[in-house]
Design an enzyme around this catalytic site. Sequence first.
Site, mmCIF file in Angstrom:
data_model
loop_
_atom_site.group_PDB
_atom_site.id
_atom_site.type_symbol
_atom_site.label_atom_id
_atom_site.label_comp_id
_atom_site.label_asym_id
_atom_site.label_seq_id
_atom_site.Cartn_x
_atom_site.Cartn_y
_atom_site.Cartn_z
ATOM 1 N N ALA A 176 29.675 39.391 31.075
ATOM 2 C CA ALA A 176 29.400 38.936 32.447
ATOM 3 C C ALA A 176 30.300 37.766 32.812
ATOM 4 O O ALA A 176 30.857 37.705 33.912
ATOM 5 C CB ALA A 176 27.928 38.550 32.586
ATOM 6 N N ASP A 177 30.460 36.815 31.897
ATOM 7 C CA ASP A 177 31.375 35.689 32.118
ATOM 8 C C ASP A 177 32.795 36.186 32.381
ATOM 9 O O ASP A 177 33.458 35.763 33.340
ATOM 10 C CB ASP A 177 31.407 34.785 30.886
ATOM 11 C CG ASP A 177 30.241 33.823 30.819
ATOM 12 O OD1 ASP A 177 29.539 33.658 31.823
ATOM 13 O OD2 ASP A 177 30.035 33.234 29.750
ATOM 14 N N LEU A 178 33.273 37.047 31.496
ATOM 15 C CA LEU A 178 34.658 37.497 31.587
ATOM 16 C C LEU A 178 34.897 38.313 32.852
ATOM 17 O O LEU A 178 35.914 38.147 33.529
ATOM 18 C CB LEU A 178 35.017 38.318 30.345
ATOM 19 C CG LEU A 178 34.940 37.573 29.011
ATOM 20 C CD1 LEU A 178 35.201 38.521 27.851
ATOM 21 C CD2 LEU A 178 35.917 36.403 28.976
#
Length: 403
Positions: A176-178
């Site tokens: 999700a971050d990436l």
Amino acid sequence: MNDATSVREASQSQALPLAGLRVLDLTVARAGPTCVRHLADWGAEVIRIEPPSAEGQDIAGEPDGFDYQNLHRNKRIMQIDLKQAEGKAVFFQLAKTADVIVENMRAAVKFRLGVDYASVRAVNPRIVYASISGFGQDGPYGHRAGVDQIAQGMGGLMSITGLPGQGPVRVGIPIADLTAGNLLALAVMMALFNREKTGEGRWVHTSLLEAMVFMLDFQASRWLLAGEVAGQAGNDHPTAIPTGVFPTQDQPITLAASSPRMWERFCEALGQPEWITKPGWDTRDGRSQDRAAINAAIADVTRTKPSLHWIEVLDTAGIPCGHINTIDQVFADPQVQHLGIAQPVQHPRLGAQRLVSSPINMTGVTRGIRAPTPRAGEHTQEILEELGLDAQAIAALRATRAV
């Protein structure tokens, strides 16, 4: 750094597509830095702004650690206390000449600090202001803190990851971050392109939750368009059969042969041509319904020979397949080495390093890492002098720990 090195790095930077773009980096953790890393890797002048710290530690991680080193190469780093009026004044001096500002604080924090889009736009209407939050800039969850694993859970990914009946499982990377960082970099590029026509910047933003739901892709459309709630399928593809992991004499391999023509070639390659016309296995729907029996039959064949044998046989037949590598084996793989994605860089304190470079290739541009990650506040003095502050003014800022 000697003069020859400076000239060479400047020349390399000017050849890159984002050379001449100035970015102020207010990001923390991973999602925001992932966005900024794209811009820095492709030539933007990035000034990373961190709060002063007595310990010299960055709030995103240990500065000499592998994570921080990987996220913050190709940047200059300075320290500003945005909570102090003097520090915020320095920030706005920088903002006047910036093209892009990237931040991923909690949605309300930038407003509390007074460095939000409207405040910056008042001094620089051309600014592209880019934000990532956990759940969006407003709405019932807009105030919440969000991290990758929470987004994986709330965005549905953990419910479809892992073996059937295993219970929720997170994936092994901060997806999700990436993804949010990658999408924000795309949004920045779109806003900059639009600015060429309008002369004005925009506020672009996404969230970990939006990024995660976007990444559900066909699993989302299964529900939205077909009313199917996906469950865990383990190493099998949820709908394309056979696609999965199969044993060999020495180590498992992964393969995919789901289309009708590929299924025929696959059966022939395995020496099982009778499977092609076997009732129930001769249609895609039939293979889907008899997945367990098909997987068991394939495993009975593949476990009779070593993995390399099957990789060669299947590759010759045009069947997608591969070994299942550990991380060290990934970087030892001849194709990965050929692609040159692990790039060398010499750090003045930490010595020789290898970092994962941009995965993007562009004709006429050499991909690489121009500079290692600086130490905390390394360029504060240099950047303040570029703003025109004299020694007395800089000393006054340091005395109050505004920088």
